[in-house]
Design an enzyme around this catalytic site. Structure first.
Site, PDB file in Angstrom:
ATOM      1  N   TYR A 118      16.949 121.002  62.495  1.00  0.00           N
ATOM      2  CA  TYR A 118      16.998 122.137  61.582  1.00  0.00           C
ATOM      3  C   TYR A 118      15.760 123.004  61.816  1.00  0.00           C
ATOM      4  O   TYR A 118      14.748 122.531  62.331  1.00  0.00           O
ATOM      5  CB  TYR A 118      17.017 121.646  60.136  1.00  0.00           C
ATOM      6  CG  TYR A 118      18.236 120.808  59.794  1.00  0.00           C
ATOM      7  CD1 TYR A 118      19.451 121.423  59.521  1.00  0.00           C
ATOM      8  CD2 TYR A 118      18.154 119.425  59.737  1.00  0.00           C
ATOM      9  CE1 TYR A 118      20.568 120.654  59.201  1.00  0.00           C
ATOM     10  CE2 TYR A 118      19.262 118.658  59.419  1.00  0.00           C
ATOM     11  CZ  TYR A 118      20.471 119.278  59.143  1.00  0.00           C
ATOM     12  OH  TYR A 118      21.564 118.528  58.831  1.00  0.00           O
ATOM     13  N   CYS A 134      21.199  97.110  56.546  1.00  0.00           N
ATOM     14  CA  CYS A 134      22.407  97.479  55.829  1.00  0.00           C
ATOM     15  C   CYS A 134      23.559  97.507  56.823  1.00  0.00           C
ATOM     16  O   CYS A 134      23.440  98.108  57.891  1.00  0.00           O
ATOM     17  CB  CYS A 134      22.260  98.860  55.204  1.00  0.00           C
ATOM     18  SG  CYS A 134      20.697  99.065  54.349  1.00  0.00           S
ATOM     19  N   CYS A 137      24.601 100.952  58.277  1.00  0.00           N
ATOM     20  CA  CYS A 137      23.525 101.822  58.780  1.00  0.00           C
ATOM     21  C   CYS A 137      23.979 102.746  59.915  1.00  0.00           C
ATOM     22  O   CYS A 137      24.647 102.325  60.851  1.00  0.00           O
ATOM     23  CB  CYS A 137      22.368 100.965  59.269  1.00  0.00           C
ATOM     24  SG  CYS A 137      21.002 101.955  59.904  1.00  0.00           S
ATOM     25  N   ASP A 298      28.914 107.664  57.968  1.00  0.00           N
ATOM     26  CA  ASP A 298      29.089 108.193  59.326  1.00  0.00           C
ATOM     27  C   ASP A 298      30.020 107.305  60.157  1.00  0.00           C
ATOM     28  O   ASP A 298      30.077 106.093  59.944  1.00  0.00           O
ATOM     29  CB  ASP A 298      27.723 108.281  60.029  1.00  0.00           C
ATOM     30  CG  ASP A 298      26.820 109.336  59.405  1.00  0.00           C
ATOM     31  OD1 ASP A 298      27.353 110.355  58.931  1.00  0.00           O
ATOM     32  OD2 ASP A 298      25.590 109.132  59.408  1.00  0.00           O
ATOM     33  N   ASP A 335      27.767 114.345  57.405  1.00  0.00           N
ATOM     34  CA  ASP A 335      26.855 114.715  58.483  1.00  0.00           C
ATOM     35  C   ASP A 335      27.704 114.981  59.715  1.00  0.00           C
ATOM     36  O   ASP A 335      28.418 114.091  60.196  1.00  0.00           O
ATOM     37  CB  ASP A 335      25.818 113.604  58.730  1.00  0.00           C
ATOM     38  CG  ASP A 335      24.458 114.186  59.114  1.00  0.00           C
ATOM     39  OD1 ASP A 335      24.432 115.366  59.556  1.00  0.00           O
ATOM     40  OD2 ASP A 335      23.440 113.501  58.978  1.00  0.00           O
TER      41      ASP A 335
HETATM   42  C1  LIG Z   1      19.110 114.820  57.027  1.00  0.00           C
HETATM   43  C2  LIG Z   1      18.191 115.313  58.025  1.00  0.00           C
HETATM   44  C3  LIG Z   1      17.128 116.146  57.666  1.00  0.00           C
HETATM   45  C4  LIG Z   1      16.842 116.564  56.235  1.00  0.00           C
HETATM   46  O1  LIG Z   1      17.862 117.308  55.660  1.00  0.00           O
HETATM   47  P1  LIG Z   1      17.704 117.858  54.173  1.00  0.00           P
HETATM   48  O2  LIG Z   1      19.034 118.488  53.890  1.00  0.00           O
HETATM   49  O3  LIG Z   1      16.575 118.842  54.206  1.00  0.00           O
HETATM   50  O4  LIG Z   1      17.397 116.713  53.280  1.00  0.00           O
HETATM   51  C5  LIG Z   1      16.312 116.598  58.672  1.00  0.00           C
HETATM   52  N1  LIG Z   1      16.515 116.269  59.958  1.00  0.00           N
HETATM   53  C6  LIG Z   1      17.534 115.486  60.340  1.00  0.00           C
HETATM   54  C7  LIG Z   1      17.718 115.164  61.768  1.00  0.00           C
HETATM   55  C8  LIG Z   1      18.403 114.969  59.379  1.00  0.00           C
HETATM   56  O5  LIG Z   1      19.405 114.170  59.761  1.00  0.00           O
HETATM   57  S1  SF4 Z   2      17.531 102.435  58.333  1.00  0.00           S
HETATM   58 FE1  SF4 Z   2      19.584 101.539  58.144  1.00  0.00          FE
HETATM   59  S2  SF4 Z   2      19.247  99.369  57.836  1.00  0.00           S
HETATM   60 FE2  SF4 Z   2      17.320 100.370  57.452  1.00  0.00          FE
HETATM   61  S3  SF4 Z   2      17.283 100.686  55.236  1.00  0.00           S
HETATM   62 FE3  SF4 Z   2      18.120 102.539  56.167  1.00  0.00          FE
HETATM   63  S4  SF4 Z   2      20.346 102.265  56.148  1.00  0.00           S
HETATM   64 FE4  SF4 Z   2      19.399 100.257  55.807  1.00  0.00          FE
END
Ligand SMILES: *Cc1c(COP(=O)(O)O)cnc(C)c1O
Ligand code: SF4
Length: 374
Positions: A118, A134, A137, A298, A335
């Site tokens: 971003y 998790c 994850c 995801d 996402d």
């Molecule tokens: C989620 C994310 C952010 C932060 O996003 P916000 O909407 O500002 O909370 C920034 N960089 C990456 C790569 C992300 O996945």
């Molecule tokens: S990075 Fe993945 S495994 Fe670690 S706390 Fe976050 S969701 Fe859980």
């Protein structure tokens, strides 16, 4: 609480050395459950089940703190805590459209450990370690192989990149779980970032308040508060995770001027109902934590069994908005694949928009006209 599990973990008839040890995060980390034989004893797995899980955890390892285990109803196979942390045969099932890195984080990495997707903010992965892995994850692909924390040279390049990019005003420390690192390491990172004048805010993404609340002790909080403004994003998924310990962990931060926001993941069988999500978010407000995001899970390999439809997320938001405090309603986001970024989704309240009027739908479902000024 926890005594019975502590007994099995230590393989002794003695309960864990009283509440002092239980409330010491180092004890919690030393006594995590991360091998199948221990798990088999705790959950009475048979030989075939153990073999299956050994194969699965060779690909996707597991680690559970005694504290998080103690929140589980061991006799309920559908327990929401269990579904989040216990390895399962389901992880081997193949699902359409899932990949190892659907968000293309590797491609958006400008350096090892730095994602700049971003315009004004970057994400730094400091380690691949977490107190609990998790099962849902997004970075499951990072669990295999050795445990790592960024090396000093890697960090130096990251600081240099951020210094040279004046547009970066927000740095997100992520992982893994950055708070699994020592206070000294954490302080070194915060200090280096604070030395860059255009870095306005630092965010820390951590699940410690939920899975290892003992970690948020006075020592850590006194480090964090020195480098404010710091915003902590944590990850509660179920109302049962709001305990005395996790509430105290959040309170230590909030009362030291560190706001805590929550990012939940919508998970099948864990929190995929309006009732559970409302209970969770109202509970979070009671401990001064603001529900920030509700993520569509995801499409990551090994997590397909925990994913729900987008309609489910929209239905939950629709069932919350208007019916409870607006502060309790998170933003539901998907996402986007391949680095498209987060896409907020809303139930449809705008029925039609004309030059001079709009047709709007109220939270109760009534459609009405609203005059649209020039
Ligand atoms: C989620 C994310 C952010 C932060 O996003 P916000 O909407 O500002 O909370 C920034 N960089 C990456 C790569 C992300 O996945
Ligand atoms: S990075 Fe993945 S495994 Fe670690 S706390 Fe976050 S969701 Fe859980």
């Amino acid at each position: 609480m926890g005594t019975e599990i502590g007994k099995v973990l230590l393989e002794t008839d003695e309960p864990p050395g009283g509440s002092l040890e239980w409330s010491d995060w180092r004890w919690q980390l030393r006594n995590t459950v991360s091998d199948i034989d221990k798990l088999a004893k705790l959950f009475l797995l048979n030989a075939a089940e153990s073999e299956d899980l050994k194969r699965i955890t060779a690909k996707y390892p597991f680690t559970i703190t005694p504290y998080y285990l103690s929140l589980m109803d061991k006799d309920d196979p559908q327990d929401p805590i269990r579904l989040q942390c216990l390895p399962s045969q389901e992880e081997e099932k193949l699902y359409f459209g899932v990949q190892d890195d659907p968000l293309d984080e590797e491609a958006d990495s400008v350096l090892p450990g730095l994602v700049h997707r971003y315009p004004d903010r970057v994400l730094v992965t400091l380690t691949n370690m977490c107190p609990v892995y998790c099962r849902h994850c997004t970075r499951k692909r990072d669990w295999c192989g050795s445990r790592w924390a960024r090396k000093p040279q890697e960090l130096a390049s990251i600081y240099q990149y951020i210094s040279q990019h004046k547009e970066v005003r927000d740095v997100i420390l992520s992982g893994g779980d950055p708070l699994i690192l020592s206070n000294e390491r954490i302080e070194a990172v915060l200090k280096s970032l604070r030395d860059i004048p255009h870095v306005e805010i630092i965010r820390i993404g951590t699940r410690c308040p939920v899975v290892l609340p003992q970690r948020i002790d006075d020592g850590l909080v006194s480090v964090l508060r020195k480098y404010r403004p710091i915003w902590v994003n944590t990850h509660f998924n179920h109302p049962r995770e709001i305990t005395k310990e996790s509430s105290m962990a959040c309170d230590r931060m909030v009362s030291s001027g560190i706001p805590v926001n929550n990012q939940s993941v919508l998970l099948k069988g864990v929190n995929d109902s309006t009732e559970t999500m409302t209970k969770l978010c109202q509970g979070l407000l009671r401990i001064s934590v603001r529900p920030y995001y509700l993520f569509q899970c995801d499409p990551v390999s090994g997590t397909g069994h925990l994913r729900t439809s987008i309609e489910k997320g929209l239905e939950i938001i629709k069932g919350m908005r208007g019916f409870t405090s607006g502060l309790a309603v998170p933003n539901f986001v998907v996402d986007g694949m391949e680095g498209h970024g987060k896409v907020p989704l809303q139930p449809d309240y705008l029925v039609a928009l004309e030059k001079d009027h709009a047709l709007l739908r109220s939270y109760k479902g009534e459609v009405f006209r609203y005059y649209n000024p020039e």
